[in-house]
Design a protein around this motif. Structure first.
Motif, PDB file in Angstrom:
ATOM      1  N   PHE A  13       0.842  -1.183   0.000  1.00  0.00           N
ATOM      2  CA  PHE A  13       0.000   0.000   0.000  1.00  0.00           C
ATOM      3  C   PHE A  13       0.881   1.238   0.000  1.00  0.00           C
ATOM      4  O   PHE A  13       1.775   1.379   0.817  1.00  0.00           O
ATOM      5  N   ARG A  14       0.660   2.160  -0.971  1.00  0.00           N
ATOM      6  CA  ARG A  14       1.471   3.360  -1.092  1.00  0.00           C
ATOM      7  C   ARG A  14       0.617   4.588  -0.805  1.00  0.00           C
ATOM      8  O   ARG A  14      -0.473   4.728  -1.345  1.00  0.00           O
ATOM      9  N   PRO A  15       1.091   5.507   0.032  1.00  0.00           N
ATOM     10  CA  PRO A  15       0.299   6.693   0.362  1.00  0.00           C
ATOM     11  C   PRO A  15      -0.008   7.535  -0.873  1.00  0.00           C
ATOM     12  O   PRO A  15       0.770   7.580  -1.824  1.00  0.00           O
ATOM     13  N   TRP A  16      -1.129   8.211  -0.828  1.00  0.00           N
ATOM     14  CA  TRP A  16      -1.560   9.094  -1.905  1.00  0.00           C
ATOM     15  C   TRP A  16      -0.673  10.321  -1.965  1.00  0.00           C
ATOM     16  O   TRP A  16      -0.286  10.893  -0.952  1.00  0.00           O
ATOM     17  N   THR A  17      -0.314  10.738  -3.181  1.00  0.00           N
ATOM     18  CA  THR A  17       0.444  11.967  -3.423  1.00  0.00           C
ATOM     19  C   THR A  17      -0.485  12.992  -4.056  1.00  0.00           C
ATOM     20  O   THR A  17      -1.077  12.732  -5.110  1.00  0.00           O
ATOM     21  N   ALA A  18      -0.618  14.145  -3.426  1.00  0.00           N
ATOM     22  CA  ALA A  18      -1.466  15.206  -3.974  1.00  0.00           C
ATOM     23  C   ALA A  18      -0.786  15.836  -5.189  1.00  0.00           C
ATOM     24  O   ALA A  18       0.432  16.004  -5.210  1.00  0.00           O
ATOM     25  N   VAL A  19      -1.578  16.188  -6.215  1.00  0.00           N
ATOM     26  CA  VAL A  19      -1.048  16.797  -7.434  1.00  0.00           C
ATOM     27  C   VAL A  19      -1.815  18.082  -7.735  1.00  0.00           C
ATOM     28  O   VAL A  19      -3.052  18.074  -7.832  1.00  0.00           O
ATOM     29  N   ARG A  52      -1.092   5.201   8.523  1.00  0.00           N
ATOM     30  CA  ARG A  52      -0.394   4.595   9.657  1.00  0.00           C
ATOM     31  C   ARG A  52      -1.323   3.666  10.438  1.00  0.00           C
ATOM     32  O   ARG A  52      -0.916   2.592  10.892  1.00  0.00           O
ATOM     33  N   GLN A  53      -2.588   4.090  10.591  1.00  0.00           N
ATOM     34  CA  GLN A  53      -3.557   3.228  11.273  1.00  0.00           C
ATOM     35  C   GLN A  53      -3.788   1.945  10.476  1.00  0.00           C
ATOM     36  O   GLN A  53      -3.925   0.861  11.040  1.00  0.00           O
ATOM     37  N   HIS A  54      -3.821   2.102   9.150  1.00  0.00           N
ATOM     38  CA  HIS A  54      -3.990   0.938   8.269  1.00  0.00           C
ATOM     39  C   HIS A  54      -2.850  -0.059   8.486  1.00  0.00           C
ATOM     40  O   HIS A  54      -3.076  -1.273   8.598  1.00  0.00           O
ATOM     41  N   LEU A  55      -1.601   0.448   8.560  1.00  0.00           N
ATOM     42  CA  LEU A  55      -0.460  -0.427   8.765  1.00  0.00           C
ATOM     43  C   LEU A  55      -0.531  -1.134  10.113  1.00  0.00           C
ATOM     44  O   LEU A  55      -0.217  -2.322  10.225  1.00  0.00           O
ATOM     45  N   GLN A  56      -0.949  -0.393  11.152  1.00  0.00           N
ATOM     46  CA  GLN A  56      -1.061  -0.978  12.478  1.00  0.00           C
ATOM     47  C   GLN A  56      -2.113  -2.080  12.509  1.00  0.00           C
ATOM     48  O   GLN A  56      -1.900  -3.150  13.091  1.00  0.00           O
ATOM     49  N   LEU A  57      -3.251  -1.824  11.850  1.00  0.00           N
ATOM     50  CA  LEU A  57      -4.303  -2.839  11.806  1.00  0.00           C
ATOM     51  C   LEU A  57      -3.862  -4.062  11.005  1.00  0.00           C
ATOM     52  O   LEU A  57      -4.141  -5.203  11.380  1.00  0.00           O
ATOM     53  N   ARG A  58      -3.163  -3.815   9.900  1.00  0.00           N
ATOM     54  CA  ARG A  58      -2.696  -4.919   9.069  1.00  0.00           C
ATOM     55  C   ARG A  58      -1.680  -5.757   9.843  1.00  0.00           C
ATOM     56  O   ARG A  58      -1.721  -6.993   9.812  1.00  0.00           O
ATOM     57  N   ASP A  73       1.369 -12.837  15.215  1.00  0.00           N
ATOM     58  CA  ASP A  73       0.990 -13.461  16.481  1.00  0.00           C
ATOM     59  C   ASP A  73       1.274 -12.477  17.614  1.00  0.00           C
ATOM     60  O   ASP A  73       2.359 -11.886  17.686  1.00  0.00           O
ATOM     61  N   GLY A  74       0.294 -12.308  18.492  1.00  0.00           N
ATOM     62  CA  GLY A  74       0.411 -11.307  19.541  1.00  0.00           C
ATOM     63  C   GLY A  74       1.534 -11.547  20.522  1.00  0.00           C
ATOM     64  O   GLY A  74       2.100 -10.602  21.067  1.00  0.00           O
ATOM     65  N   LEU A  75       1.906 -12.803  20.744  1.00  0.00           N
ATOM     66  CA  LEU A  75       2.955 -13.113  21.718  1.00  0.00           C
ATOM     67  C   LEU A  75       4.346 -13.067  21.096  1.00  0.00           C
ATOM     68  O   LEU A  75       5.242 -12.398  21.602  1.00  0.00           O
ATOM     69  N   THR A  76       4.524 -13.772  19.986  1.00  0.00           N
ATOM     70  CA  THR A  76       5.869 -13.960  19.437  1.00  0.00           C
ATOM     71  C   THR A  76       6.257 -12.927  18.382  1.00  0.00           C
ATOM     72  O   THR A  76       7.427 -12.839  18.007  1.00  0.00           O
ATOM     73  N   ALA A  77       5.287 -12.167  17.867  1.00  0.00           N
ATOM     74  CA  ALA A  77       5.529 -11.122  16.857  1.00  0.00           C
ATOM     75  C   ALA A  77       6.019 -11.674  15.519  1.00  0.00           C
ATOM     76  O   ALA A  77       6.566 -10.934  14.697  1.00  0.00           O
ATOM     77  N   ILE A  78       5.824 -12.968  15.276  1.00  0.00           N
ATOM     78  CA  ILE A  78       6.044 -13.524  13.944  1.00  0.00           C
ATOM     79  C   ILE A  78       4.657 -13.793  13.345  1.00  0.00           C
ATOM     80  O   ILE A  78       3.648 -13.716  14.045  1.00  0.00           O
ATOM     81  N   PRO A  79       4.558 -14.085  12.042  1.00  0.00           N
ATOM     82  CA  PRO A  79       3.247 -14.300  11.437  1.00  0.00           C
ATOM     83  C   PRO A  79       2.401 -15.343  12.171  1.00  0.00           C
ATOM     84  O   PRO A  79       2.925 -16.308  12.728  1.00  0.00           O
ATOM     85  N   ASN A  80       1.085 -15.105  12.151  1.00  0.00           N
ATOM     86  CA  ASN A  80       0.169 -16.023  12.819  1.00  0.00           C
ATOM     87  C   ASN A  80      -0.309 -17.125  11.867  1.00  0.00           C
ATOM     88  O   ASN A  80       0.051 -17.145  10.681  1.00  0.00           O
TER      89      ASN A  80
END
Length: 316
Positions: free
Chosen positions: A83-89, A141-147, A153-160
């Motif tokens: 996902f790439r942030p929008w650039t205003a033009v 940033r919220q999108h990245l946090q949710l993703r 995995d909440g404990l080990t921080a590797i993929p679930n």
């Protein structure tokens, strides 16, 4: 990629004098980095390297028109793997033509400024657009946090487990198209229930974190992935890796776990260890990804029955 906290504005203008005037005007704003380009090709190079928040673009460049350049920026935003942030033009034009304005908006532009540009209007437009960009970046940033929360995995921080299943499905299809092998490793912490009983669940959690990190650090290719499969069990996918290569990876992991030197009075030689099952398949109409995991599980069962702290392939 997220833009830096300091917003970056790219000015694309063929005329050296006009470009300098616009850049000097924008530089009056605090904490804004101003970049410039005199051609569409140069602008694209800067866009890829810096990912500016805002582009002020002359609509009639010498090497390509601003409409084509904007379409290319939007295409790259939408086709990126990440996902790439929008650039205003904002377009800069000396022609006050409603049809040109409409085409600019349809091509992906966000606003127009007509030359000669008033300094007051230019600064007001830039401030307003940067406010919108700041809000968009907060959403990003919220999108990245949710993703991240959804795939780790909440404990080990590797993929679930869920993310592993999705990755395995994708890699299985890719290997099927390429006619290449894919391997899986299942790992299980030996005597983990006894470890929890003796040292407590906090120590157990710390142990699982250390094991997960050791497994992850044992992978040297970006396409390989270690995930928590559930409880004290972990799973690793190795696309394009044959059985011999997967066995070598599992053996490297087994050694790394022992070298953690985590005491376990009921473990083998008084230390934490893991057992590993390894399997490899070349995807075909006669098999499926679940068959690969089942074979790895059969290998893990053999490792457990054979005394633990070892790597086994499924019995023939």
């Amino acid at each position: 990629m997220v833009n830096s906290i300091r917003p970056t504005v790219l000015v694309v203008e063929s005329s050296n004098s006009n470009r300098e005037v616009i850049c000097e005007c924008i530089e009056q704003l605090n904490d804004v980095e101003v970049l410039s380009a005199q051609s569409g090709v140069q602008a694209l190079q800067i866009y890829e390297a810096k990912h500016p928040c805002l582009v002020l673009m002359e609509i009639a460049l010498h090497d390509m028109d601003g409409l084509a350049l904007t379409k290319e920026i939007r295409r790259r935003e939408n086709s990126s793997d990440q996902f790439r942030p929008w650039t205003a033009v904002i377009f800069l034009s000396s022609l006050q033509d409603e049809e040109v304005l409409a085409k600019g908006i349809l091509s992906g532009g966000d606003d127009f400024l007509f030359k000669p540009v008033s300094e007051v209007v230019l600064l007001a437009k830039v401030r307003a657009m940067l406010r919108i960009v700041a809000m968009q970046q907060a959403i990003y940033r919220q999108h990245l946090q949710l993703r991240e929360a959804s795939i780790l995995d909440g404990l080990t921080a590797i993929p679930n487990r869920r993310h592993f299943d999705e990755t395995l499905s994708t890699e299985w299809k890719r290997c099927a198209r390429a006619g290449s092998p894919i391997s899986a490793i299942l790992a299980d912490v030996d005597f983990f229930k006894q470890f929890n009983d003796i040292y407590g669940h906090q120590a157990g959690d710390a142990c699982l974190k250390a094991v997960a990190n050791a497994l992850n650090e044992s992978l040297f290719r970006v396409e390989d992935m270690a995930a928590r499969y559930g409880g004290e069990e972990f799973v690793i996918v190795l696309p394009g890796t044959d059985l011999e290569g997967a066995f070598a990876v599992a053996e490297r992991m087994r050694t790394a776990i022992r070298e953690l030197n985590i005491p376990h009075e009921r473990g083998l030689a008084g230390l934490i260890s893991c057992s590993f099952g390894v399997a490899c398949m070349t995807p075909s109409p006669d098999n499926a990804a679940k068959d690969l995991i089942q074979e790895a599980d059969n290998g893990l069962y053999s490792a457990k029955r054979s005394g633990r702290n070892r790597v086994c392939i499924p019995p023939a």
